[in-house]
Design a protein around this motif. Structure first.
Motif, PDB file in Angstrom:
ATOM      1  N   ALA A 175      46.707 -30.040  29.734  1.00  0.00           N
ATOM      2  CA  ALA A 175      47.137 -29.304  28.548  1.00  0.00           C
ATOM      3  C   ALA A 175      47.016 -30.176  27.309  1.00  0.00           C
ATOM      4  O   ALA A 175      46.578 -29.712  26.241  1.00  0.00           O
ATOM      5  N   MET A 176      47.404 -31.429  27.422  1.00  0.00           N
ATOM      6  CA  MET A 176      47.275 -32.367  26.314  1.00  0.00           C
ATOM      7  C   MET A 176      45.826 -32.511  25.885  1.00  0.00           C
ATOM      8  O   MET A 176      45.497 -32.480  24.685  1.00  0.00           O
ATOM      9  N   MET A 177      44.916 -32.632  26.849  1.00  0.00           N
ATOM     10  CA  MET A 177      43.496 -32.805  26.545  1.00  0.00           C
ATOM     11  C   MET A 177      42.907 -31.550  25.907  1.00  0.00           C
ATOM     12  O   MET A 177      42.106 -31.638  24.963  1.00  0.00           O
ATOM     13  N   ALA A 178      43.299 -30.383  26.400  1.00  0.00           N
ATOM     14  CA  ALA A 178      42.794 -29.138  25.828  1.00  0.00           C
ATOM     15  C   ALA A 178      43.232 -28.988  24.378  1.00  0.00           C
ATOM     16  O   ALA A 178      42.441 -28.591  23.511  1.00  0.00           O
ATOM     17  N   ALA A 179      44.489 -29.312  24.088  1.00  0.00           N
ATOM     18  CA  ALA A 179      44.990 -29.198  22.713  1.00  0.00           C
ATOM     19  C   ALA A 179      44.252 -30.155  21.793  1.00  0.00           C
ATOM     20  O   ALA A 179      43.892 -29.795  20.659  1.00  0.00           O
ATOM     21  N   ALA A 180      44.010 -31.364  22.251  1.00  0.00           N
ATOM     22  CA  ALA A 180      43.271 -32.335  21.439  1.00  0.00           C
ATOM     23  C   ALA A 180      41.863 -31.834  21.145  1.00  0.00           C
ATOM     24  O   ALA A 180      41.358 -31.971  20.022  1.00  0.00           O
ATOM     25  N   CYS A 181      41.229 -31.245  22.149  1.00  0.00           N
ATOM     26  CA  CYS A 181      39.873 -30.704  21.958  1.00  0.00           C
ATOM     27  C   CYS A 181      39.854 -29.614  20.896  1.00  0.00           C
ATOM     28  O   CYS A 181      38.966 -29.584  20.035  1.00  0.00           O
ATOM     29  N   LEU A 182      40.810 -28.699  20.958  1.00  0.00           N
ATOM     30  CA  LEU A 182      40.841 -27.607  19.988  1.00  0.00           C
ATOM     31  C   LEU A 182      41.003 -28.140  18.565  1.00  0.00           C
ATOM     32  O   LEU A 182      40.359 -27.656  17.634  1.00  0.00           O
ATOM     33  N   ILE A 239      51.799 -30.877  21.912  1.00  0.00           N
ATOM     34  CA  ILE A 239      52.107 -31.654  20.711  1.00  0.00           C
ATOM     35  C   ILE A 239      51.438 -33.021  20.774  1.00  0.00           C
ATOM     36  O   ILE A 239      50.812 -33.470  19.807  1.00  0.00           O
ATOM     37  N   THR A 240      51.542 -33.692  21.909  1.00  0.00           N
ATOM     38  CA  THR A 240      50.913 -35.007  22.046  1.00  0.00           C
ATOM     39  C   THR A 240      49.407 -34.918  21.864  1.00  0.00           C
ATOM     40  O   THR A 240      48.785 -35.759  21.202  1.00  0.00           O
ATOM     41  N   GLY A 241      48.789 -33.888  22.439  1.00  0.00           N
ATOM     42  CA  GLY A 241      47.349 -33.708  22.280  1.00  0.00           C
ATOM     43  C   GLY A 241      46.957 -33.422  20.851  1.00  0.00           C
ATOM     44  O   GLY A 241      45.972 -33.975  20.336  1.00  0.00           O
ATOM     45  N   MET A 242      47.731 -32.565  20.175  1.00  0.00           N
ATOM     46  CA  MET A 242      47.400 -32.236  18.790  1.00  0.00           C
ATOM     47  C   MET A 242      47.558 -33.448  17.882  1.00  0.00           C
ATOM     48  O   MET A 242      46.728 -33.692  16.994  1.00  0.00           O
ATOM     49  N   ILE A 243      48.614 -34.227  18.082  1.00  0.00           N
ATOM     50  CA  ILE A 243      48.785 -35.450  17.291  1.00  0.00           C
ATOM     51  C   ILE A 243      47.586 -36.366  17.485  1.00  0.00           C
ATOM     52  O   ILE A 243      47.047 -36.934  16.525  1.00  0.00           O
ATOM     53  N   SER A 244      47.137 -36.497  18.716  1.00  0.00           N
ATOM     54  CA  SER A 244      45.983 -37.352  19.011  1.00  0.00           C
ATOM     55  C   SER A 244      44.738 -36.875  18.279  1.00  0.00           C
ATOM     56  O   SER A 244      44.019 -37.666  17.646  1.00  0.00           O
ATOM     57  N   GLY A 245      44.470 -35.559  18.374  1.00  0.00           N
ATOM     58  CA  GLY A 245      43.292 -35.007  17.707  1.00  0.00           C
ATOM     59  C   GLY A 245      43.359 -35.136  16.202  1.00  0.00           C
ATOM     60  O   GLY A 245      42.357 -35.426  15.539  1.00  0.00           O
ATOM     61  N   LEU A 246      44.539 -34.947  15.635  1.00  0.00           N
ATOM     62  CA  LEU A 246      44.698 -35.029  14.183  1.00  0.00           C
ATOM     63  C   LEU A 246      44.495 -36.453  13.677  1.00  0.00           C
ATOM     64  O   LEU A 246      43.878 -36.672  12.630  1.00  0.00           O
ATOM     65  N   ILE A 247      45.013 -37.434  14.402  1.00  0.00           N
ATOM     66  CA  ILE A 247      44.782 -38.831  14.001  1.00  0.00           C
ATOM     67  C   ILE A 247      43.305 -39.169  14.119  1.00  0.00           C
ATOM     68  O   ILE A 247      42.727 -39.824  13.243  1.00  0.00           O
ATOM     69  N   HIS A 248      42.674 -38.695  15.169  1.00  0.00           N
ATOM     70  CA  HIS A 248      41.232 -38.899  15.341  1.00  0.00           C
ATOM     71  C   HIS A 248      40.453 -38.273  14.191  1.00  0.00           C
ATOM     72  O   HIS A 248      39.422 -38.802  13.756  1.00  0.00           O
ATOM     73  N   ALA A 249      40.955 -37.161  13.658  1.00  0.00           N
ATOM     74  CA  ALA A 249      40.290 -36.466  12.549  1.00  0.00           C
ATOM     75  C   ALA A 249      40.589 -37.106  11.196  1.00  0.00           C
ATOM     76  O   ALA A 249      40.087 -36.634  10.174  1.00  0.00           O
ATOM     77  N   GLY A 250      41.408 -38.153  11.180  1.00  0.00           N
ATOM     78  CA  GLY A 250      41.642 -38.897   9.947  1.00  0.00           C
ATOM     79  C   GLY A 250      43.029 -38.774   9.346  1.00  0.00           C
ATOM     80  O   GLY A 250      43.298 -39.374   8.303  1.00  0.00           O
ATOM     81  N   LYS A 251      43.925 -38.024   9.983  1.00  0.00           N
ATOM     82  CA  LYS A 251      45.270 -37.893   9.458  1.00  0.00           C
ATOM     83  C   LYS A 251      46.092 -39.149   9.791  1.00  0.00           C
ATOM     84  O   LYS A 251      45.876 -39.808  10.804  1.00  0.00           O
ATOM     85  N   SER A 252      47.057 -39.457   8.929  1.00  0.00           N
ATOM     86  CA  SER A 252      47.977 -40.554   9.226  1.00  0.00           C
ATOM     87  C   SER A 252      48.869 -40.137  10.385  1.00  0.00           C
ATOM     88  O   SER A 252      49.050 -38.929  10.644  1.00  0.00           O
ATOM     89  N   PRO A 253      49.469 -41.090  11.109  1.00  0.00           N
ATOM     90  CA  PRO A 253      50.374 -40.702  12.192  1.00  0.00           C
ATOM     91  C   PRO A 253      51.494 -39.772  11.748  1.00  0.00           C
ATOM     92  O   PRO A 253      51.817 -38.815  12.445  1.00  0.00           O
TER      93      PRO A 253
END
Length: 288
Positions: A42-49, A228-242
């Motif tokens: 679930a974490m990985m799927a959220a990060a992908c989206l 939530i953990t996956g989305m945080i990961s994807g957002l930081i990867h996309a350039g957002k601050s933690p």
């Protein structure tokens, strides 16, 4: 590269590493289909989206089967310790992995040798081993629930099971738990505390609380914290601050839950479908 690492409860599943693909059934790594009802999948799927919505490359998944015998978790630790410097990892998220102090310290020792150290995010077992080993200072983001926050707040406990009762029962005073966690140096600089009210914290300060929309029927649905953990990961990867990543992820998780109109039968996969629409709405309102 965003690398998402964790064990999955599939007996004898070999170590897999590769770009994560998502379809209606789950996630796929190296041709292996993994259902995403909860946990690392679930974490990985959220990060992908999230990555797809921001137009950045899909994350890479590192998984192995572990049904409680530690075999898969040990393979993940060993692979990271031996290969991290070769992988060009910018963000590394460690989630459900059986805690192993010795092996985790080997991974951190490898990270110490890297010229450009990855942003480190931890949840669940990976957060436990970081705190128990006195290594929280290596990490950038922790994403605990209230029980896990009590564990971080207890400077004597080396596992959530051993959190002292007087601290565990402070769950009705989350700011005090957060203060204690920072005071004992047992947390990462950025902390996302998940609960009926979500707290976004940085450097011993509560910056934001998130309590709307309040979708009570989401509480018993397993896996929403993994989203939530996956989305945080994807957002930081996309350039957002933690901090911004935590703020956006908290709002998106609640909005996606609201859009899914959950019932007791709702699965986390039903909520995942609404992440893109929820992200669009949240960004329009928050201006982030």
């Amino acid at each position: 590269m965003l690398l998402l690492a964790g064990a999955v409860p599939i007996d004898k599943l070999p170590l897999l590493i590769g770009e994560i693909e998502v379809d209606e059934q789950g996630v796929k790594i190296e041709g292996h289909d993994l259902a995403f009802n909860r946990g690392n999948e679930a974490m990985m799927a959220a990060a992908c989206l999230i990555c797809q919505e921001y137009g950045v490359e899909n994350p890479v998944g590192l998984v192995a089967g572990d049904v409680g015998n530690r075999e898969g978790s040990e393979k993940i630790y060993d692979y990271l310790a031996e290969n991290l410097p070769k992988l060009n990892v910018r963000v590394l998220t460690l989630h459900y992995i059986m805690p192993d102090l010795k092996r985790n310290k080997k991974v951190l020792a490898t990270i110490d040798t890297m010229k450009e150290k990855p942003i480190l995010i931890a949840d669940a077992g990976s957060m436990y081993v970081a705190k128990a080993g006195g290594d929280s200072h290596y990490y950038d983001v922790f994403t605990p629930d209230l029980g896990e926050t009590a564990f971080l707040a207890d400077d004597k406990a080396d596992h959530p099971t051993f959190t002292r009762g007087f601290i565990f029962h402070m769950e009705n005073n989350v700011p005090e738990l957060i203060r204690r966690a920072y005071a004992s140096n047992n947390t990462a600089p950025t902390l996302f505390v998940k609960g009926s009210v979500d707290y976004v914290c940085h450097d011993n300060e509560i910056l934001y609380t998130i309590d709307q929309p309040n979708v009570e029927s989401m509480e018993p649905i397993g896996g929403t914290g993994d989203l939530i953990t996956g989305m945080i990961s994807g957002l930081i990867h996309a350039g957002k601050s933690p901090v911004d990543a935590c703020l956006i992820a908290g709002h998106v998780n609640r909005k996606a839950g609201e859009l899914s109109q959950p019932t007791p039968a709702t699965q986390v996969s039903d909520i995942l479908k609404f992440v893109p629409a929820a992200l669009e709405e949240v960004l329009a309102k928050q201006g982030l």
